[in-house]
Design a protein around this motif. Structure first.
Motif, PDB file in Angstrom:
ATOM      1  N   TYR A  31      24.615  -8.684 155.834  1.00 55.71           N
ATOM      2  CA  TYR A  31      23.632  -9.161 156.807  1.00 55.71           C
ATOM      3  C   TYR A  31      22.339  -8.356 156.691  1.00 55.71           C
ATOM      4  O   TYR A  31      21.240  -8.910 156.609  1.00 55.71           O
ATOM      5  CB  TYR A  31      24.215  -9.033 158.219  1.00 55.71           C
ATOM      6  CG  TYR A  31      23.317  -9.528 159.329  1.00 55.71           C
ATOM      7  CD1 TYR A  31      23.311 -10.869 159.702  1.00 55.71           C
ATOM      8  CD2 TYR A  31      22.474  -8.651 160.020  1.00 55.71           C
ATOM      9  CE1 TYR A  31      22.491 -11.329 160.732  1.00 55.71           C
ATOM     10  CE2 TYR A  31      21.655  -9.108 161.046  1.00 55.71           C
ATOM     11  CZ  TYR A  31      21.672 -10.439 161.395  1.00 55.71           C
ATOM     12  OH  TYR A  31      20.849 -10.890 162.401  1.00 55.71           O
ATOM     13  N   GLY A  32      22.475  -7.032 156.659  1.00 53.24           N
ATOM     14  CA  GLY A  32      21.312  -6.158 156.544  1.00 53.24           C
ATOM     15  C   GLY A  32      20.611  -6.305 155.204  1.00 53.24           C
ATOM     16  O   GLY A  32      19.372  -6.278 155.124  1.00 53.24           O
ATOM     17  N   ILE A  33      21.400  -6.456 154.145  1.00 47.75           N
ATOM     18  CA  ILE A  33      20.828  -6.614 152.809  1.00 47.75           C
ATOM     19  C   ILE A  33      20.002  -7.896 152.729  1.00 47.75           C
ATOM     20  O   ILE A  33      18.877  -7.903 152.207  1.00 47.75           O
ATOM     21  CB  ILE A  33      21.942  -6.637 151.739  1.00 47.75           C
ATOM     22  CG1 ILE A  33      22.642  -5.271 151.673  1.00 47.75           C
ATOM     23  CG2 ILE A  33      21.371  -7.006 150.373  1.00 47.75           C
ATOM     24  CD1 ILE A  33      23.861  -5.245 150.770  1.00 47.75           C
ATOM     25  N   ILE A  34      20.552  -8.975 153.269  1.00 47.21           N
ATOM     26  CA  ILE A  34      19.855 -10.267 153.247  1.00 47.21           C
ATOM     27  C   ILE A  34      18.568 -10.204 154.063  1.00 47.21           C
ATOM     28  O   ILE A  34      17.508 -10.682 153.628  1.00 47.21           O
ATOM     29  CB  ILE A  34      20.759 -11.384 153.785  1.00 47.21           C
ATOM     30  CG1 ILE A  34      21.980 -11.568 152.879  1.00 47.21           C
ATOM     31  CG2 ILE A  34      19.981 -12.691 153.907  1.00 47.21           C
ATOM     32  CD1 ILE A  34      21.665 -12.033 151.494  1.00 47.21           C
ATOM     33  N   ILE A  35      18.646  -9.614 155.258  1.00 50.13           N
ATOM     34  CA  ILE A  35      17.456  -9.488 156.098  1.00 50.13           C
ATOM     35  C   ILE A  35      16.393  -8.660 155.369  1.00 50.13           C
ATOM     36  O   ILE A  35      15.201  -9.000 155.371  1.00 50.13           O
ATOM     37  CB  ILE A  35      17.798  -8.817 157.447  1.00 50.13           C
ATOM     38  CG1 ILE A  35      18.734  -9.702 158.273  1.00 50.13           C
ATOM     39  CG2 ILE A  35      16.526  -8.516 158.243  1.00 50.13           C
ATOM     40  CD1 ILE A  35      18.153 -11.013 158.707  1.00 50.13           C
ATOM     41  N   GLY A  36      16.823  -7.571 154.726  1.00 47.96           N
ATOM     42  CA  GLY A  36      15.894  -6.723 153.974  1.00 47.96           C
ATOM     43  C   GLY A  36      15.239  -7.479 152.831  1.00 47.96           C
ATOM     44  O   GLY A  36      14.022  -7.352 152.603  1.00 47.96           O
ATOM     45  N   CYS A  37      16.015  -8.275 152.111  1.00 51.61           N
ATOM     46  CA  CYS A  37      15.465  -9.069 151.010  1.00 51.61           C
ATOM     47  C   CYS A  37      14.448 -10.085 151.536  1.00 51.61           C
ATOM     48  O   CYS A  37      13.405 -10.313 150.916  1.00 51.61           O
ATOM     49  CB  CYS A  37      16.592  -9.797 150.278  1.00 51.61           C
ATOM     50  SG  CYS A  37      17.644  -8.720 149.272  1.00 51.61           S
ATOM     51  N   GLY A  38      14.763 -10.682 152.677  1.00 52.84           N
ATOM     52  CA  GLY A  38      13.837 -11.647 153.272  1.00 52.84           C
ATOM     53  C   GLY A  38      12.515 -11.001 153.633  1.00 52.84           C
ATOM     54  O   GLY A  38      11.441 -11.566 153.401  1.00 52.84           O
ATOM     55  N   MET A  39      12.584  -9.802 154.206  1.00 57.05           N
ATOM     56  CA  MET A  39      11.360  -9.083 154.568  1.00 57.05           C
ATOM     57  C   MET A  39      10.536  -8.730 153.328  1.00 57.05           C
ATOM     58  O   MET A  39       9.310  -8.878 153.315  1.00 57.05           O
ATOM     59  CB  MET A  39      11.716  -7.810 155.333  1.00 57.05           C
ATOM     60  CG  MET A  39      12.275  -8.047 156.717  1.00 57.05           C
ATOM     61  SD  MET A  39      12.748  -6.497 157.520  1.00 57.05           S
ATOM     62  CE  MET A  39      13.236  -7.110 159.139  1.00 57.05           C
ATOM     63  N   PHE A  40      11.216  -8.277 152.279  1.00 52.98           N
ATOM     64  CA  PHE A  40      10.517  -7.864 151.059  1.00 52.98           C
ATOM     65  C   PHE A  40       9.815  -9.052 150.399  1.00 52.98           C
ATOM     66  O   PHE A  40       8.630  -8.975 150.044  1.00 52.98           O
ATOM     67  CB  PHE A  40      11.509  -7.232 150.079  1.00 52.98           C
ATOM     68  CG  PHE A  40      10.891  -6.801 148.779  1.00 52.98           C
ATOM     69  CD1 PHE A  40      10.006  -5.724 148.737  1.00 52.98           C
ATOM     70  CD2 PHE A  40      11.176  -7.474 147.603  1.00 52.98           C
ATOM     71  CE1 PHE A  40       9.418  -5.322 147.535  1.00 52.98           C
ATOM     72  CE2 PHE A  40      10.603  -7.086 146.399  1.00 52.98           C
ATOM     73  CZ  PHE A  40       9.719  -6.004 146.372  1.00 52.98           C
ATOM     74  N   ILE A  41      10.524 -10.161 150.249  1.00 57.01           N
ATOM     75  CA  ILE A  41       9.935 -11.343 149.621  1.00 57.01           C
ATOM     76  C   ILE A  41       8.821 -11.917 150.497  1.00 57.01           C
ATOM     77  O   ILE A  41       7.778 -12.354 150.003  1.00 57.01           O
ATOM     78  CB  ILE A  41      11.026 -12.399 149.346  1.00 57.01           C
ATOM     79  CG1 ILE A  41      11.975 -11.863 148.265  1.00 57.01           C
ATOM     80  CG2 ILE A  41      10.403 -13.727 148.913  1.00 57.01           C
ATOM     81  CD1 ILE A  41      13.165 -12.734 147.996  1.00 57.01           C
ATOM     82  N   GLY A  42       9.038 -11.884 151.810  1.00 58.45           N
ATOM     83  CA  GLY A  42       7.996 -12.339 152.728  1.00 58.45           C
ATOM     84  C   GLY A  42       6.728 -11.515 152.584  1.00 58.45           C
ATOM     85  O   GLY A  42       5.614 -12.053 152.611  1.00 58.45           O
TER      86      GLY A  42
END
Length: 288
Positions: A31-42
């Motif tokens: 969950y945290g990894i996915i949220i982090g990836c979303g923030m980075f790509i955003g």
């Protein structure tokens, strides 16, 4: 406990979908990894848009640090406020977000407020910043929703539609399981599965559509702030119907109405009115 997730009508059968990965003995939630990836790509998308429009990318790097922190806090507070009965007996659990519990609208509201404060301090255009940042935001939402997939949460009631998803009964929160789901339990390999609407997937695909439309339109905008308004309108339309499917809705006190559905509905009604009035003002000024 079974870790399988199936999409029976699509012929997709995932037998081992864990909730975390162990790195040097430390469990890190997907969950945290996915949220982090979303923030980075955003952030990358927002930086690219800033460069395209001649803005200083350094301002957005500074802004991202502040906005991400406050948006996570806002998303958590929104969730906790409307789920207070869950946390009032164990206040320390408020700080545990490994199992989910971030409400996107709380993050969006906080991000908008943060943008206006940051722009005022840095003497920048808040509407222009919002137009730029919202492209990254919707991309982050599109990716971040997959954190719900790994957590087996944010799903809807029973369905036998083409995208129906099956998750183990004992892997879902008891509060999210309805009578209708229990009436349609499917046994696979001795394990009971519920079959549900994968609303996280619906929202992820909807956000992808919104992002594509915003990217296609952004060069034609009539005024700074129009893109973020169109984002709020487009995302709101999807949220109104998707939220109605979910079984983990956050409810307004007294009325019991789904708070995010109500908020999305209000936004969908008000945003077009504002855009139309703004465009009329611009045309009126051009004629003078």
């Amino acid at each position: 406990m079974s870790t399988a997730i199936h999409f029976p009508h699509l012929g997709i059968h995932l037998e081992h979908v864990g909730k975390s990965i162990s790195v040097f003995g430390i469990e890190i939630a997907y969950y945290g990894i996915i949220i982090g990836c979303g923030m980075f790509i955003g952030l990358l998308i927002a930086l690219a848009e800033a460069k395209r429009t001649g803005q200083n990318q350094e301002d957005y790097l500074d802004f991202a640090i502040i906005a991400i922190i406050f948006s996570i806090i806002g998303a958590r507070l929104y969730y906790v406020i409307f789920s207070w009965d869950v946390y009032k007996e164990d206040l320390l659990s408020i700080f545990n977000i490994r199992e989910g519990g971030l409400a996107i609208y709380g993050g969006v509201i906080t991000a908008i407020i943060t943008t206006f404060v940051f722009a005022r301090v840095k003497k920048l255009s808040a509407p222009l910043m919002l137009d730029t940042a919202c492209l990254g935001l919707v991309a982050g939402q599109m990716i971040g929703r997959w954190g719900n997939f790994f957590n087996r949460e944010a799903f809807g009631d029973y369905t036998d539609g083409i995208l129906a998803m099956q998750v183990p009964l004992n892997a879902a929160r008891a509060s999210d399981i309805t009578t209708k789901m229990r009436e349609h339990i499917v046994e696979i390999g001795g394990v009971d599965f519920i079959q549900v609407h994968p609303t996280f997937l619906y929202e992820s695909l909807w956000c992808l559509l919104v992002l594509v439309l915003l990217l296609a339109y952004r060069r034609r905008k009539a005024f700074d702030g129009e893109i973020v308004l169109l984002y709020l309108f487009g995302y709101g339309i999807g949220r109104v119907w998707i939220e109605g499917l979910r079984t983990d809705q956050l409810k307004l006190p007294v009325t019991g109405w789904p708070v995010s559905q109500v908020l999305a509905g209000i936004v969908v009604i008000l945003v077009p009115v504002f855009i139309i009035r703004k465009r009329k003002m611009i045309k009126g000024n051009e004629k003078q």
